[in-house]
Design a protein around this motif. Sequence first.
Motif, PDB file in Angstrom:
ATOM      1  N   GLY A 175       0.771  -1.399   0.022  1.00  0.00           N
ATOM      2  CA  GLY A 175      -0.018  -0.008   0.087  1.00  0.00           C
ATOM      3  C   GLY A 175       0.862   1.283  -0.151  1.00  0.00           C
ATOM      4  O   GLY A 175       0.313   2.293  -0.307  1.00  0.00           O
ATOM      5  N   ASP A 176       2.180   1.148   0.387  1.00  0.00           N
ATOM      6  CA  ASP A 176       3.117   2.196   0.336  1.00  0.00           C
ATOM      7  C   ASP A 176       4.406   1.789   0.015  1.00  0.00           C
ATOM      8  O   ASP A 176       5.297   1.464   1.035  1.00  0.00           O
ATOM      9  CB  ASP A 176       3.221   3.062   1.627  1.00  0.00           C
ATOM     10  N   ASP A 177       4.658   2.032  -1.220  1.00  0.00           N
ATOM     11  CA  ASP A 177       6.044   1.774  -1.565  1.00  0.00           C
ATOM     12  C   ASP A 177       7.098   2.637  -1.265  1.00  0.00           C
ATOM     13  O   ASP A 177       8.511   2.482  -1.115  1.00  0.00           O
ATOM     14  CB  ASP A 177       6.393   1.596  -3.171  1.00  0.00           C
ATOM     15  N   SER A 178       6.829   3.815  -0.631  1.00  0.00           N
ATOM     16  CA  SER A 178       7.880   4.661  -0.128  1.00  0.00           C
ATOM     17  C   SER A 178       8.226   4.204   1.391  1.00  0.00           C
ATOM     18  O   SER A 178       9.153   4.845   1.896  1.00  0.00           O
ATOM     19  CB  SER A 178       7.250   6.095   0.052  1.00  0.00           C
ATOM     20  N   VAL A 179       7.580   3.327   2.018  1.00  0.00           N
ATOM     21  CA  VAL A 179       8.116   2.804   3.281  1.00  0.00           C
ATOM     22  C   VAL A 179       8.622   1.309   3.141  1.00  0.00           C
ATOM     23  O   VAL A 179       7.920   0.472   2.627  1.00  0.00           O
ATOM     24  CB  VAL A 179       6.917   2.834   4.326  1.00  0.00           C
ATOM     25  N   VAL A 180       9.843   1.203   3.485  1.00  0.00           N
ATOM     26  CA  VAL A 180      10.379  -0.060   3.177  1.00  0.00           C
ATOM     27  C   VAL A 180      11.279  -0.492   4.441  1.00  0.00           C
ATOM     28  O   VAL A 180      11.727   0.015   5.472  1.00  0.00           O
ATOM     29  CB  VAL A 180      11.541   0.196   2.061  1.00  0.00           C
TER      30      VAL A 180
ATOM     31  N   SER B 290      16.458  10.706  18.916  1.00  0.00           N
ATOM     32  CA  SER B 290      16.874  11.091  17.368  1.00  0.00           C
ATOM     33  C   SER B 290      15.723  11.259  16.572  1.00  0.00           C
ATOM     34  O   SER B 290      14.847  10.444  16.661  1.00  0.00           O
ATOM     35  CB  SER B 290      18.013  10.440  17.052  1.00  0.00           C
ATOM     36  N   PRO B 291      16.215  11.722  15.427  1.00  0.00           N
ATOM     37  CA  PRO B 291      14.958  11.643  14.123  1.00  0.00           C
ATOM     38  C   PRO B 291      14.915  10.309  13.889  1.00  0.00           C
ATOM     39  O   PRO B 291      16.181   9.617  13.831  1.00  0.00           O
ATOM     40  CB  PRO B 291      15.483  12.751  13.222  1.00  0.00           C
ATOM     41  N   ASP B 292      14.036   9.919  13.297  1.00  0.00           N
ATOM     42  CA  ASP B 292      13.704   8.513  12.686  1.00  0.00           C
ATOM     43  C   ASP B 292      14.829   8.482  11.318  1.00  0.00           C
ATOM     44  O   ASP B 292      14.863   9.468  10.480  1.00  0.00           O
ATOM     45  CB  ASP B 292      12.303   8.266  12.070  1.00  0.00           C
ATOM     46  N   PRO B 293      15.558   7.473  11.267  1.00  0.00           N
ATOM     47  CA  PRO B 293      16.465   7.388  10.111  1.00  0.00           C
ATOM     48  C   PRO B 293      15.848   7.205   8.746  1.00  0.00           C
ATOM     49  O   PRO B 293      14.845   6.342   9.003  1.00  0.00           O
ATOM     50  CB  PRO B 293      17.474   6.251  10.367  1.00  0.00           C
ATOM     51  N   ALA B 294      16.214   7.935   7.598  1.00  0.00           N
ATOM     52  CA  ALA B 294      15.757   7.661   6.535  1.00  0.00           C
ATOM     53  C   ALA B 294      16.559   7.374   5.336  1.00  0.00           C
ATOM     54  O   ALA B 294      17.646   7.310   5.690  1.00  0.00           O
ATOM     55  CB  ALA B 294      15.074   9.054   5.972  1.00  0.00           C
TER      56      ALA B 294
ATOM     57  N   PRO C 119      20.099  10.546   9.451  1.00  0.00           N
ATOM     58  CA  PRO C 119      21.101  11.599   9.595  1.00  0.00           C
ATOM     59  C   PRO C 119      22.574  10.993   9.566  1.00  0.00           C
ATOM     60  O   PRO C 119      23.587  11.719   9.691  1.00  0.00           O
ATOM     61  CB  PRO C 119      21.094  12.519  10.584  1.00  0.00           C
ATOM     62  N   ALA C 120      22.719   9.711   9.846  1.00  0.00           N
ATOM     63  CA  ALA C 120      24.026   8.866  10.010  1.00  0.00           C
ATOM     64  C   ALA C 120      23.929   7.504   9.403  1.00  0.00           C
ATOM     65  O   ALA C 120      22.968   7.043   9.093  1.00  0.00           O
ATOM     66  CB  ALA C 120      24.044   9.068  11.596  1.00  0.00           C
TER      67      ALA C 120
ATOM     68  N   ARG D 125      11.547   6.179   2.434  1.00  0.00           N
ATOM     69  CA  ARG D 125      12.623   5.966   1.420  1.00  0.00           C
ATOM     70  C   ARG D 125      12.488   7.400   0.497  1.00  0.00           C
ATOM     71  O   ARG D 125      11.177   7.747   0.142  1.00  0.00           O
ATOM     72  CB  ARG D 125      12.513   4.985   0.627  1.00  0.00           C
ATOM     73  N   PHE D 126      13.707   8.214   0.317  1.00  0.00           N
ATOM     74  CA  PHE D 126      13.381   9.371  -0.351  1.00  0.00           C
ATOM     75  C   PHE D 126      14.543   9.331  -1.517  1.00  0.00           C
ATOM     76  O   PHE D 126      15.585   8.522  -1.453  1.00  0.00           O
ATOM     77  CB  PHE D 126      13.791  10.407   0.275  1.00  0.00           C
TER      78      PHE D 126
END
Length: 791
Positions: free
Chosen positions: A547-552, A574-578, A606-607, A628-629
């Motif tokens: 349902g959402d290919d941008s989340v992997v 910390s921010p969620d890693p992307a 970010p790391a 995913r971006f």
Amino acid sequence: MRQANRREWMRGAATVAMVGAVPVRAMAAGTILPDKAEPLPLAAVRLRPSIYATAVETNRGYLYRLNPDRLLHNFRLYAGLKPKAAIYGGWESDTIAGHTLGHYMSALVLTWQQTGDTEMRRRADYIVTELAEAQAKRGTGYVGALGRKRPDGTIVDGEEIFPEIMAGKIKSGGFDLNGSWSPLYTVHKLFAGLLDIHGGWGNPQALDVAVKLGGYFARVFAALDDARLQEVLGCEYGGLNDSFAELYQRTGDRQWLALAERIYDNKVLDPLVAGKDQLANLHANTQVPKLIGLARIHEITAKPAPAAGAGFFWETVTGHHSYVIGGNADREYFSAPDTIARHITEQTCEHCNTYNMLKLTRHLYGWRPDGALFDYYERAHLNHVMAAQHPAHGGFTYMTPLMTGMARDFSTVKDDAFWCCVGSGMESHAKHGESIFWQGGETLLVNLYIPAEARWEKRGATLTLDTAYPMEGAAKLAFTRLDRAGRFPVALRVPGWAHGQAAVEVNGKPVTPVFERGYAVIDRRWKAGDTVAIRLPLDLRVEPTPGDDSVVAVVRGAMVMAADLGPREKDWDSPDPAMVGANPLTAFRPTDPATARYVASGVFRPADLTFVPFFSQYDRRSAVYFKRFTESGWKAEETAFLAQQAHARDIAARSVDVMHLGEMQPERDHKLTSDISYPVSYRGRQGRDARSGGYFEFTMAVKPGPLVLQAIYWGDERKRDFDILVDNVKIATQRLDSDKPGQFFDVEYPLPEALTRGKQNVRIRVVPHDRSSAGPIFGMRLFTAKKGVTA
């Protein structure tokens, strides 16, 4: 028999065609695989050293630690007998008491079968003797430990609800029936334990107790017309239909089969039999055992409708409602199909759901062997079941959180929880050998690559399976003994994610197998000493969320990988890693292949991150799902994030008072009072709700001038209505009904200045409408309105 649509499971499984909702493939000429199959008996399988063998031994220690007399406390007390030991705490001291004993009985049988430990059998027989004494003392056929909470709050023997029900006095909700917590669910667990002990070694007293207990409930159900029965079945009843179907199999008495077929929840099961997915907002584990019961009824009667319902449910849940680890449900409930990406929280994947889904999978596989069914089984078994037991102290998880940065919570050595998932956990980790080897006709099938030895009586064979899977991709099966040598097929499962890339050797020499229904099949003459080996690729892959290919997620073979975010003792803030970039897997470098450990450099923000098997993160924090971006998409995301942070800073600067609901000290500081109201935790946020007839109320500071009251809600709540009052003046009626899917959102309520003029504080009160609930509210804040904004 109808044919349903084909679909992939988690975009990597082999396709499954459904005939009568049972996975099959077209029967080509010369097909080798059998039409039906059954597992080799658990007692015929012994595990060799592995994580699975360790889990069995850890669990055996846990079963030894439990005191049967403490689990029997209420059974004796309510029968008028003196208890022999103090009752346990947690759920065993609530009105659902007794469910744990049923699981414990089943776990004792399974552990005896898996290990041969005679103490397990002795304890099980002792429990049956105790139950028989309590049943005889009552003289009605009933025996049980469940309680009933009366209006004054006292808990008494739960048997008193059943005469009320027979008289038509029924107050049934999702989990409460006349003041008892899911009583028929608890009854089912007791039935299952008794039938397992009878089936394990033929204990006749266990069957006698079950038959008398069945007779009691046959009278209860006989007093109900169909409409009133449906009212009763509106409360969770576990797999009670399965128990009565099995009771028929053991006795041949057709009244039990008729009762099994009558215990049928029309509202839930009719759509599934008709091939309709209406699971959204249904409590997940309430439903799965009903479908196991339908599967058993189909096996006994050969009626197609129960098979259609069970098969469609399995296909729907595994294809459209399951997380990457094979578990399902968020906060115990199904969401809409293909919305997993909106429900990645700390409340994902109740273990009981997967325990029952694996049972259902075994039923469907027995009807028509297909490797795709075990692609799911293996996924859930390895990644969820193995994550749900702590390998050191033997505690169990209730939920297995998939939200980034969350740690698992386990039941403790204090044995003070006794959640449902403690019960299903002690069963799950007693039987890791039960689904490795199957037989059908002349064929031997290997479905799970777990180190083990087994006796295959059909051929007088002793089998040895050696493997370091899932860390390595090779497995070797040896016929160390084969009294009846000859020609027969051996089928080794080739998972769908391998895409047919399997190398097979017989006695060290490459062979070309026949690939059929998810198996590499070698049909030849076998003799003692022969070996057959398989090697599967264990490449990393990125798996999109349905349902959402941008989340992997990142997967290696059947094993879900997780970014290691550090020890549970250190909070994750910390921010969620992307994941950023077109070819992320090129950034992964193995650092310890034996433990499947990788470092990913330059592809996460970010790391950089270290990846390890998810199941092994018992005392660590993890990230499993990643947004995913592209590079340009990530720059836009950063801009939106900075704007959101600027808005949050502005609100903070104008804040007068903040209420952190669900947190002990802030609630004390704000003088919170409540009734039928509970703290909640969801997606890393604390909150509070109130149920019908209840409320919660607290004090907040105010200052002169226009003020705004802000409340935070989750956007996917089921429909509910409630009022918000300030000093007993209603300022708003709030309706929640999937307002902002997949996100938290704020609602601002401007306050009339007359409500706060001359005051230093006010009382905020939240009250649900009748037959509704309020919230959860994940914090409230009072802040000054911007200039020019008035109520």
